[in-house]
Enzyme design. Sequence first.
Site, PDB file in Angstrom:
ATOM      1  N   ARG A  56      81.884 -43.188  -2.532  1.00 55.18           N
ATOM      2  CA  ARG A  56      82.673 -42.622  -3.631  1.00 55.18           C
ATOM      3  C   ARG A  56      81.909 -41.401  -4.151  1.00 55.18           C
ATOM      4  O   ARG A  56      80.938 -41.539  -4.899  1.00 55.18           O
ATOM      5  CB  ARG A  56      82.850 -43.630  -4.788  1.00 55.18           C
ATOM      6  CG  ARG A  56      83.503 -44.928  -4.456  1.00 55.18           C
ATOM      7  CD  ARG A  56      84.986 -45.096  -4.637  1.00 55.18           C
ATOM      8  NE  ARG A  56      85.848 -44.273  -5.384  1.00 55.18           N
ATOM      9  CZ  ARG A  56      86.565 -44.651  -6.456  1.00 55.18           C
ATOM     10  NH1 ARG A  56      86.413 -45.858  -6.949  1.00 55.18           N
ATOM     11  NH2 ARG A  56      87.427 -43.840  -7.018  1.00 55.18           N
TER      12      ARG A  56
ATOM     13  N   GLN B  92      95.245 -48.768 -12.368  1.00 51.97           N
ATOM     14  CA  GLN B  92      94.128 -49.462 -13.036  1.00 51.97           C
ATOM     15  C   GLN B  92      94.472 -49.783 -14.496  1.00 51.97           C
ATOM     16  O   GLN B  92      93.998 -50.773 -15.046  1.00 51.97           O
ATOM     17  CB  GLN B  92      92.851 -48.617 -12.991  1.00 51.97           C
ATOM     18  CG  GLN B  92      92.219 -48.482 -11.620  1.00 51.97           C
ATOM     19  CD  GLN B  92      92.694 -47.257 -10.879  1.00 51.97           C
ATOM     20  OE1 GLN B  92      93.827 -46.814 -11.062  1.00 51.97           O
ATOM     21  NE2 GLN B  92      91.858 -46.701 -10.026  1.00 51.97           N
TER      22      GLN B  92
ATOM     23  N   ASP C  51      83.106 -40.472 -14.953  1.00 52.49           N
ATOM     24  CA  ASP C  51      82.475 -40.710 -13.651  1.00 52.49           C
ATOM     25  C   ASP C  51      81.297 -39.784 -13.394  1.00 52.49           C
ATOM     26  O   ASP C  51      80.403 -40.110 -12.610  1.00 52.49           O
ATOM     27  CB  ASP C  51      83.504 -40.572 -12.531  1.00 52.49           C
ATOM     28  CG  ASP C  51      84.402 -41.795 -12.530  1.00 52.49           C
ATOM     29  OD1 ASP C  51      85.329 -41.841 -13.361  1.00 52.49           O
ATOM     30  OD2 ASP C  51      84.140 -42.727 -11.759  1.00 52.49           O
TER      31      ASP C  51
HETATM   32  O1  MRU Z   1      88.803 -44.873  -9.219  1.00 50.79           O
HETATM   33  P1  MRU Z   1      88.175 -45.753 -10.261  1.00 50.79           P
HETATM   34  O2  MRU Z   1      89.040 -46.901 -10.656  1.00 50.79           O
HETATM   35  O3  MRU Z   1      86.774 -46.172  -9.868  1.00 50.79           O
HETATM   36  O4  MRU Z   1      88.046 -44.800 -11.517  1.00 50.79           O
HETATM   37  C1  MRU Z   1      87.445 -45.306 -12.678  1.00 50.79           C
HETATM   38  C2  MRU Z   1      87.420 -44.344 -13.797  1.00 50.79           C
HETATM   39  O5  MRU Z   1      87.822 -43.205 -13.689  1.00 50.79           O
HETATM   40  C3  MRU Z   1      86.775 -44.812 -15.055  1.00 50.79           C
HETATM   41  O6  MRU Z   1      87.369 -44.225 -16.164  1.00 50.79           O
HETATM   42  C4  MRU Z   1      85.296 -44.420 -15.026  1.00 50.79           C
HETATM   43  O7  MRU Z   1      84.679 -44.864 -13.850  1.00 50.79           O
HETATM   44  C5  MRU Z   1      84.563 -44.941 -16.193  1.00 50.79           C
HETATM   45  S1  MRU Z   1      84.336 -46.667 -16.036  1.00 50.79           S
HETATM   46  C6  MRU Z   1      83.405 -47.299 -17.257  1.00 50.79           C
END
Ligand code: MRU
Length: 346
Positions: free
Chosen positions: A88, A196, A237
């Site tokens: 990722r 999500q 992120d």
């Molecule tokens: O693709 P994801 O579900 O991993 O994306 C998650 C997010 O964008 C969250 O907002 C971010 O990781 C912060 S989590 C505490």
Amino acid sequence: METLRWEKGTLYLLDQTKLPFEEIYLPCRKWQDVRQAISVLAVRGAPAIGVAAAYAVVLAARACCEKGQDDTFLADLTAICKALDAARPTAVNLHWALTRMLAAAGEGGTPQAITARLEEKAIAIHQEDLAVNCAMARFGADELGKSGKKLTLLTHCNAGALATAGVGTALGVIRELHRRGLVSMVYADETRPLLQGARLTAFELMADHIPVTLITDNMAAWTLKTKGVDAIIVGADRIAANGDTANKIGTYGLSLMARELAIPLYIAAPASTFDLSITDGSQIPIEERNHDEVRSFRGVAAALPETPVFNPAFDVTPHENIRAIVTEKGIIHRPDAVSVPAFFQH
Ligand code: MRU
């Protein structure tokens, strides 16, 4: 419900692709299992990815020990960390955790001794995330709740317990505000394409009896305008040295709406989400995912299979659109190229 659990040398990951309908734990005995789980978002959310990756390094070290080639142990481990890192590209917590694990590996000793030290380190990273979440929740609730008035909030994606090892970042703040009796309503964006918000955030908040209303992403502007939303709070992120913040695709759009409607946008993120090696958000790598995620959901087609698609998983919100960043060390008000580095110098 635990997002992840380390038990007798196996990492159990709650398979978030199945939530909220099934609660199934994936046993990961090889580092490749963890890499796969990270890629398909069985474990997701920047901090949770970092913790899972730390345990993946322990599994990798164990496999390297079993190979019995002591002279290539560190080189093999480094190559595996590179492969894990690529799973990722936007969430910097992954890179942060791998860097810490490799530094611990580099302290020397036999492969067996290094493996034992790596397990201790991964457990420490896991425990740290729990503590960091609690500190962030308190700082955030002090800041957002200072008027003493009950708040209507909007959040995007899932920055909750499922995205961390603790109470969550943005949802940690919301949980603490709720505990203080300061939450009137939380609007949760469903968060296309992988939902999500609908599958995880609404589920988490309902489980904690926190008032939540689910909206589709295209309802956000109207909800902000008509429902008396006091603030938007989301996770992150990767945050550049000037405060530009990458978060789930759609956050940038929310920030534009927030600016237009004079609604403050708060980011809640631990220090491990800051990447002070980059000066601004243009240097943040944006993960692009499989086009089928947009054309269909759980095998149900929403478009013709040959439909051309653009599927960026994240976007970057310019720091000017952010009122403050809540961290475990305190609050960065009006983040910019001066306030962010200064905050971390203390
Ligand atoms: O693709 P994801 O579900 O991993 O994306 C998650 C997010 O964008 C969250 O907002 C971010 O990781 C912060 S989590 C505490």
